[in-house]
Design a protein around this motif. Structure first.
Motif, PDB file in Angstrom:
ATOM      1  N   THR A  82     -11.007 -27.008 -14.715  1.00  0.00           N
ATOM      2  CA  THR A  82     -11.926 -26.063 -14.069  1.00  0.00           C
ATOM      3  C   THR A  82     -13.046 -25.631 -15.016  1.00  0.00           C
ATOM      4  OG1 THR A  82     -10.518 -24.194 -14.692  1.00  0.00           O
ATOM      5  CG2 THR A  82     -10.157 -25.166 -12.500  1.00  0.00           C
ATOM      6  N   HIS A  83     -12.751 -25.628 -16.310  1.00  0.00           N
ATOM      7  CA  HIS A  83     -13.767 -25.320 -17.323  1.00  0.00           C
ATOM      8  C   HIS A  83     -13.204 -25.734 -18.682  1.00  0.00           C
ATOM      9  CE1 HIS A  83     -11.125 -21.866 -17.254  1.00  0.00           C
ATOM     10  NE2 HIS A  83     -11.635 -21.384 -18.373  1.00  0.00           N
ATOM     11  N   TRP A  84     -14.050 -25.693 -19.697  1.00  0.00           N
ATOM     12  CA  TRP A  84     -13.670 -26.300 -20.973  1.00  0.00           C
ATOM     13  C   TRP A  84     -12.858 -25.403 -21.902  1.00  0.00           C
ATOM     14  CZ3 TRP A  84     -15.341 -23.286 -24.837  1.00  0.00           C
ATOM     15  CH2 TRP A  84     -16.485 -22.506 -24.612  1.00  0.00           C
ATOM     16  N   LEU A  86     -10.133 -23.857 -24.065  1.00  0.00           N
ATOM     17  CA  LEU A  86      -9.027 -24.681 -24.553  1.00  0.00           C
ATOM     18  C   LEU A  86      -7.673 -24.306 -23.947  1.00  0.00           C
ATOM     19  CD1 LEU A  86     -10.091 -24.963 -28.295  1.00  0.00           C
ATOM     20  CD2 LEU A  86     -10.434 -26.640 -26.486  1.00  0.00           C
ATOM     21  N   ASP A  87      -7.586 -23.146 -23.306  1.00  0.00           N
ATOM     22  CA  ASP A  87      -6.340 -22.817 -22.615  1.00  0.00           C
ATOM     23  C   ASP A  87      -6.238 -23.526 -21.258  1.00  0.00           C
ATOM     24  OD1 ASP A  87      -8.494 -21.047 -21.990  1.00  0.00           O
ATOM     25  OD2 ASP A  87      -7.107 -19.688 -20.983  1.00  0.00           O
ATOM     26  N   HIS A  88      -7.268 -24.317 -20.937  1.00  0.00           N
ATOM     27  CA  HIS A  88      -7.266 -25.090 -19.684  1.00  0.00           C
ATOM     28  C   HIS A  88      -7.396 -26.588 -19.934  1.00  0.00           C
ATOM     29  CE1 HIS A  88      -7.636 -21.481 -17.090  1.00  0.00           C
ATOM     30  NE2 HIS A  88      -8.063 -20.987 -18.248  1.00  0.00           N
ATOM     31  N   THR A  89      -7.739 -26.964 -21.155  1.00  0.00           N
ATOM     32  CA  THR A  89      -8.003 -28.387 -21.453  1.00  0.00           C
ATOM     33  C   THR A  89      -7.111 -28.929 -22.569  1.00  0.00           C
ATOM     34  OG1 THR A  89      -9.722 -27.676 -23.007  1.00  0.00           O
ATOM     35  CG2 THR A  89     -10.455 -28.273 -20.793  1.00  0.00           C
ATOM     36  N   GLY A 201      -9.828 -21.481 -11.168  1.00  0.00           N
ATOM     37  CA  GLY A 201      -9.993 -21.427 -12.618  1.00  0.00           C
ATOM     38  C   GLY A 201     -10.276 -19.998 -13.034  1.00  0.00           C
ATOM     39  N   ASP A 202     -10.988 -19.801 -14.136  1.00  0.00           N
ATOM     40  CA  ASP A 202     -11.172 -18.443 -14.659  1.00  0.00           C
ATOM     41  C   ASP A 202     -12.301 -17.663 -13.987  1.00  0.00           C
ATOM     42  OD1 ASP A 202      -9.018 -18.802 -16.222  1.00  0.00           O
ATOM     43  OD2 ASP A 202     -10.048 -18.665 -18.151  1.00  0.00           O
ATOM     44  N   LEU A 203     -12.764 -18.158 -12.829  1.00  0.00           N
ATOM     45  CA  LEU A 203     -13.647 -17.301 -12.027  1.00  0.00           C
ATOM     46  C   LEU A 203     -12.855 -16.109 -11.514  1.00  0.00           C
ATOM     47  CD1 LEU A 203     -15.586 -20.106 -10.132  1.00  0.00           C
ATOM     48  CD2 LEU A 203     -16.481 -18.605 -11.931  1.00  0.00           C
ATOM     49  N   PRO A 209     -11.478 -10.051 -16.456  1.00  0.00           N
ATOM     50  CA  PRO A 209     -12.430 -11.158 -16.488  1.00  0.00           C
ATOM     51  C   PRO A 209     -12.716 -11.540 -17.944  1.00  0.00           C
ATOM     52  CG  PRO A 209     -13.534  -9.100 -15.904  1.00  0.00           C
ATOM     53  CD  PRO A 209     -12.070  -8.786 -16.014  1.00  0.00           C
ATOM     54  N   PHE A 210     -12.562 -12.814 -18.265  1.00  0.00           N
ATOM     55  CA  PHE A 210     -12.813 -13.268 -19.640  1.00  0.00           C
ATOM     56  C   PHE A 210     -14.319 -13.488 -19.800  1.00  0.00           C
ATOM     57  CE2 PHE A 210      -8.328 -15.308 -19.896  1.00  0.00           C
ATOM     58  CZ  PHE A 210      -7.785 -14.091 -20.238  1.00  0.00           C
ATOM     59  N   LEU A 211     -14.951 -12.549 -20.474  1.00  0.00           N
ATOM     60  CA  LEU A 211     -16.427 -12.544 -20.510  1.00  0.00           C
ATOM     61  C   LEU A 211     -17.015 -13.277 -21.718  1.00  0.00           C
ATOM     62  CD1 LEU A 211     -16.702  -8.859 -19.342  1.00  0.00           C
ATOM     63  CD2 LEU A 211     -17.864 -10.756 -18.200  1.00  0.00           C
ATOM     64  N   GLY A 237      -7.103 -18.502 -12.414  1.00  0.00           N
ATOM     65  CA  GLY A 237      -6.937 -19.201 -13.692  1.00  0.00           C
ATOM     66  C   GLY A 237      -5.752 -18.686 -14.487  1.00  0.00           C
ATOM     67  N   HIS A 238      -5.456 -17.404 -14.318  1.00  0.00           N
ATOM     68  CA  HIS A 238      -4.287 -16.764 -14.938  1.00  0.00           C
ATOM     69  C   HIS A 238      -3.758 -15.761 -13.924  1.00  0.00           C
ATOM     70  CE1 HIS A 238      -5.472 -18.007 -19.149  1.00  0.00           C
ATOM     71  NE2 HIS A 238      -6.659 -18.070 -18.539  1.00  0.00           N
ATOM     72  N   GLY A 239      -2.443 -15.703 -13.775  1.00  0.00           N
ATOM     73  CA  GLY A 239      -1.855 -14.721 -12.877  1.00  0.00           C
ATOM     74  C   GLY A 239      -1.366 -15.341 -11.581  1.00  0.00           C
TER      75      GLY A 239
HETATM   76 ZN   LIG Z   1      -8.281 -19.174 -19.203  1.00  0.00          ZN
END
Ligand SMILES: [Zn+2]
Length: 319
Positions: A82-84, A86-89, A201-203, A209-211, A237-239
């Motif tokens: 969903t995005h780069w 590193l907790d997703h890739t 993802g982290d949207l 929100p991870f800003l 993305g989390h939860g």
């Molecule tokens: Zn994340």
């Protein structure tokens, strides 16, 4: 107060799917004290194998994904990142070692990240390591991130997402939506029209929100687009998975937090406001303290001069 009619409708829509196989397998991301999180990983069945949405950061998450694939008796045919972050890739390499034919479907934003954000954060981390003050467990975390960053062959997309549209992935039709300049320069969210499930993802992140690499205006546009889809269930993305009313609550909590940052209110008030508005998402985490994270976003990402705040927005990008 919960809006009962909306909840009831969601339940009805969900029960209409009863009898059908579960639309997805969720491998929840970890969120342990003292270390970086793993994003959620999701496994979808497809005629041509399995589709994995996001691959986590730590080995424990990678191992769970591989074990789930083995239990299903099908190869992993495609990874969607969903995005780069590193907790997703971070698990792309392990998965492609086991399944070398797996495609990597992601936006091209990782290229900019490798020469910008990741390069800078790596420099900071190297200095931190050189200080000799790093605990062994944390050192392993940092070196794991370095390894993921170095493995560009598994981080860069084989099948870039350069526009929103329908795609056949391993024989399964999905909609991939590209949100530009949102939580990152290019976030991909997935919509499965058959099961009316959105994978954001982290949207959407349950606890905050991870800003770090966000363009706030673009992020809200992306949330509007997700809301305009017909999703019944959204996997963040989390939860935990969310209903439409959960999503609406999360979005308004985020709006309030940004509005609070833009006001003269004391920091503690903005933090308390988020924790109240997002209580239903934070509660399942137990007593985790989010104050430092929220304070950091207020100090470093929101209550800063416009050039700094908008540095991940399109107009402010260096040419
Ligand atoms: Zn994340």
């Amino acid at each position: 107060m919960r809006l009962m009619p909306v909840v009831t409708m969601s339940l009805l829509a969900a029960s209409a799917l009863a009898g059908a196989p579960a639309p997805y397998l969720l491998i929840p991301g970890t969120f342990e004290e003292g270390r970086q999180p793993d994003g959620n990983s999701i496994i979808l069945d497809a005629p041509g194998g399995l589709i994995v949405i996001d691959t986590g950061r730590h080995k424990v998450q990678h191992d769970k994904i591989l074990a789930a694939a083995k239990a299903r008796g099908k190869p992993i045919a495609a990874i969607i990142n969903t995005h780069w972050h590193l907790d997703h890739t971070g698990g792309n390499q392990e998965i492609r070692t086991a399944y070398p034919k797996a495609r990597v479907i992601a936006s091209n934003a990782v290229a900019g990240a490798l020469s910008g954000f990741l390069k800078d954060s790596r420099k900071d981390a190297e200095e931190y390591l050189a200080s000799g003050e790093v605990a062994q467990a944390q050192k392993a975390e940092i070196l794991g991130d370095f390894a993921a960053m170095d493995d560009r062959a598994d981080l860069m997309p084989t099948d870039p997402v350069t526009a929103s549209g329908k795609r056949m992935i391993a024989g399964r039709p999905l909609e991939l939506h590209l949100a530009r300049f949102a939580a990152t320069e290019g976030d991909v969210w997935v919509y499965d029209p058959k099961t009316r499930t959105a994978y954001s993802g982290d949207l959407v992140v349950a606890f905050a929100p991870f800003l770090d690499t966000a363009c706030v205006d673009g992020w809200f546009k992306a949330l509007d687009q997700i809301e305009a889809s017909s999703f019944v269930t959204l996997v963040p993305g989390h939860g935990a998975a969310m209903s439409r009313s959960d999503f609406a609550q999360w979005k308004s909590a985020f709006r309030h937090f940004v509005d609070c940052a833009d006001s003269d209110a004391p920091e503690e008030q903005c933090i308390a406001g988020w924790k109240k508005d997002a209580a239903r998402f934070i509660a399942p985490l137990g007593k985790r303290n989010l104050d430092d994270l929220l304070g950091y976003y207020l100090d470093k990402r929101l209550r800063v001069p416009p050039a700094e705040r908008n540095k991940y927005c399109p107009a402010a990008r260096p040419s």
